[in-house]
Scaffold this motif. Structure first.
Motif, short mmCIF file in Angstrom:
data_model
loop_
_atom_site.label_atom_id
_atom_site.label_comp_id
_atom_site.label_asym_id
_atom_site.label_seq_id
_atom_site.Cartn_x
_atom_site.Cartn_y
_atom_site.Cartn_z
N GLU A 62 0.50 -1.15 -0.02
CA GLU A 62 -0.48 0.14 -0.13
C GLU A 62 0.92 1.15 -0.59
OE1 GLU A 62 -3.29 2.30 1.84
OE2 GLU A 62 -2.99 0.57 2.66
N PHE A 63 2.05 0.87 0.37
CA PHE A 63 2.85 2.54 0.74
C PHE A 63 4.05 1.94 0.48
CE2 PHE A 63 0.12 1.99 4.50
CZ PHE A 63 -0.48 3.57 4.31
N GLY A 64 4.18 1.87 -1.00
CA GLY A 64 5.35 1.41 -1.83
C GLY A 64 6.62 2.21 -1.83
N ASP A 65 6.11 3.48 -1.49
CA ASP A 65 7.62 4.12 -2.02
C ASP A 65 8.19 4.03 -0.29
OD1 ASP A 65 5.22 5.12 0.15
OD2 ASP A 65 6.11 7.50 -0.65
N MET A 66 8.06 3.04 0.02
CA MET A 66 9.23 3.21 1.76
C MET A 66 9.56 1.70 1.82
SD MET A 66 6.09 4.79 4.02
CE MET A 66 7.20 5.68 5.63
N GLU A 67 10.56 1.29 2.19
CA GLU A 67 11.18 0.26 2.92
C GLU A 67 9.59 -0.61 3.37
OE1 GLU A 67 14.08 -0.94 0.90
OE2 GLU A 67 13.82 0.63 0.05
N ARG A 68 10.96 -2.09 3.67
CA ARG A 68 9.99 -2.75 4.93
C ARG A 68 10.20 -1.90 5.72
NH1 ARG A 68 6.86 -7.66 5.11
NH2 ARG A 68 7.35 -8.16 7.35
N SER A 69 11.24 -1.69 6.48
CA SER A 69 11.49 -1.49 7.60
C SER A 69 10.85 -0.46 8.47
CB SER A 69 12.99 -1.38 7.73
OG SER A 69 14.02 -0.75 7.15
N ARG A 74 6.60 2.54 11.43
CA ARG A 74 5.71 3.56 11.15
C ARG A 74 4.51 2.60 11.95
NH1 ARG A 74 6.44 7.68 7.03
NH2 ARG A 74 8.32 8.34 7.40
N VAL A 75 4.18 1.24 11.04
CA VAL A 75 2.83 1.34 12.10
C VAL A 75 3.25 0.89 13.49
CG1 VAL A 75 1.62 -1.51 11.38
CG2 VAL A 75 2.67 -0.37 10.09
N PHE A 76 4.07 0.49 13.50
CA PHE A 76 5.15 0.32 14.99
C PHE A 76 4.25 1.95 15.62
CE2 PHE A 76 5.46 -3.92 15.87
CZ PHE A 76 5.34 -4.42 17.36
N ALA A 77 4.30 2.94 15.65
CA ALA A 77 4.49 4.18 16.27
C ALA A 77 3.17 4.90 16.21
CB ALA A 77 5.53 4.68 15.41
N GLN A 78 2.02 4.78 14.86
CA GLN A 78 1.14 4.71 15.15
C GLN A 78 -0.11 4.33 14.77
OE1 GLN A 78 1.61 6.71 11.31
NE2 GLN A 78 3.36 7.64 11.19
N VAL A 79 0.38 2.45 14.80
CA VAL A 79 -0.67 1.83 15.71
C VAL A 79 -0.64 1.94 16.94
CG1 VAL A 79 -1.83 0.04 15.18
CG2 VAL A 79 -0.94 1.31 13.10
N PHE A 80 0.30 1.26 17.58
CA PHE A 80 0.77 0.58 18.82
C PHE A 80 0.96 0.81 20.35
CE2 PHE A 80 1.35 -3.21 15.48
CZ PHE A 80 -0.20 -4.41 15.58
N TYR A 81 1.57 2.14 19.07
CA TYR A 81 2.56 2.96 20.45
C TYR A 81 1.91 4.35 20.71
CZ TYR A 81 6.86 -0.47 20.75
OH TYR A 81 6.99 -1.77 21.30
N TYR A 88 -6.19 8.43 15.03
CA TYR A 88 -7.16 8.88 13.94
C TYR A 88 -6.63 9.61 12.45
CZ TYR A 88 -10.58 6.06 16.05
OH TYR A 88 -10.90 4.60 16.42
N VAL A 89 -5.37 10.73 13.34
CA VAL A 89 -5.21 11.27 12.03
C VAL A 89 -3.27 10.35 11.35
CG1 VAL A 89 -5.05 13.64 13.35
CG2 VAL A 89 -2.74 11.95 13.59
N SER A 90 -3.05 9.53 11.87
CA SER A 90 -1.70 8.47 10.82
C SER A 90 -2.60 7.94 9.47
CB SER A 90 -1.47 7.41 11.57
OG SER A 90 -0.86 6.67 11.33
N LYS A 91 -1.92 8.11 8.61
CA LYS A 91 -2.06 7.40 7.12
C LYS A 91 -1.98 5.40 7.49
CE LYS A 91 2.20 7.44 4.75
NZ LYS A 91 2.16 8.06 3.55
N PHE A 96 -5.01 0.49 9.14
CA PHE A 96 -4.91 -0.45 10.52
C PHE A 96 -6.46 -0.68 11.07
CE2 PHE A 96 -5.02 -2.56 14.23
CZ PHE A 96 -3.62 -3.46 14.19
N ILE A 97 -7.07 -0.04 10.68
CA ILE A 97 -8.35 0.25 11.06
C ILE A 97 -9.00 -0.51 10.26
CG2 ILE A 97 -10.35 1.15 11.78
CD1 ILE A 97 -8.61 3.32 13.34
N ARG A 98 -8.97 -0.11 8.61
CA ARG A 98 -9.55 -0.61 7.88
C ARG A 98 -9.71 -1.85 7.28
NH1 ARG A 98 -7.61 2.75 4.44
NH2 ARG A 98 -6.13 1.11 3.03
N LYS A 99 -8.04 -2.35 7.45
CA LYS A 99 -8.28 -3.61 7.56
C LYS A 99 -8.72 -4.47 8.79
CE LYS A 99 -3.13 -2.90 5.05
NZ LYS A 99 -4.17 -2.31 4.28
N TYR A 100 -8.29 -4.23 9.31
CA TYR A 100 -8.46 -4.82 11.22
C TYR A 100 -8.86 -3.89 12.20
CZ TYR A 100 -4.28 -7.64 9.41
OH TYR A 100 -3.42 -8.05 8.49
N PRO A 101 -10.71 -4.30 12.10
CA PRO A 101 -11.62 -3.19 12.70
C PRO A 101 -11.72 -4.40 13.76
CG PRO A 101 -12.66 -4.45 10.68
CD PRO A 101 -11.82 -4.40 10.63
#
Length: 190
Positions: A62-69, A74-81, A88-91, A96-101
């Motif tokens: 989905e965010f293909g312009d970024m490396e996996r690491s 970003r997912v850890f920081a903006q979803v879990f942490y 809610y402001v984080s893409k 994540f919410i759309r995929k795993y409500p």
């Protein structure tokens, strides 16, 4: 681990599904329904993808312009942490919410009930797992250390008899004690 406990999923079902079947969402869902256990499909998909080590693949696509690491950070920081209000402001969080409500509902509940200490809870769990893995390796005389969620095996005489299969077994056995069934990936370096 928390989702497995939250939805009362017997660890033997996850273990059997992973070992004997194609281990996809529909197969596991049908096994659980047969045992009168109702778990939302997005929760099963999350559990399966995290145990396979493929959880971040959709986000990388989905965010293909970024490396996996970077995506993982970003997912850890903006979803879990993140704090609940920041999420809610984080893409990444929106994705994540759309995929795993239903997973998000559990995360939100944990953040509220633990006074937003979910990151600490997650780090403590990972730390416990790796302490147990290291303890088992050291009891066998192996010279190893962990680096985040990886095990580093030094190229020293004490490790001449160490095999990938044996290390994989040690890691899996520790995770299995907690009802977790990860996919272990081995990378050989210089």
């Amino acid at each position: 681990h928390y989702l497995v406990k939250y939805y009362s999923i017997p660890s033997n079902i996850i273990r059997e599904a992973k070992a004997q079947y194609h281990y996809d969402v529909e197969v596991v869902s049908n096994i659980l329904k047969h045992n009168e256990i109702d778990v939302p499909l997005d929760v099963l998909e999350y559990i399966i993808k995290t145990q396979r080590g493929t959880f971040y693949d959709d986000f990388v696509s989905e965010f293909g312009d970024m490396e996996r690491s970077e995506v993982k950070k970003r997912v850890f920081a903006q979803v879990f942490y993140s704090h609940i209000t920041d999420s809610y402001v984080s893409k990444f969080c929106k994705s994540f919410i759309r995929k795993y409500p239903n997973v998000w509902k559990v995360i939100r509940a944990m953040k509220v009930s633990t006074d937003d200490k979910l990151p600490h809870t997650m780090m403590k769990a990972e730390s416990l797992l790796f302490r147990l893995i290291l303890k088992e390796c050291w009891s066998r005389g192996y010279r190893v250390v962990n680096l985040h969620d990886a095990l580093v095996v030094f190229d020293v005489e004490a490790n001449e008899c160490v095999t990938v299969a044996e290390l994989t077994t040690i890691i899996e056995q520790v995770y299995h004690r907690f009802g977790l069934f990860p996919s272990v990936k081995v990378e050989l370096g210089a």
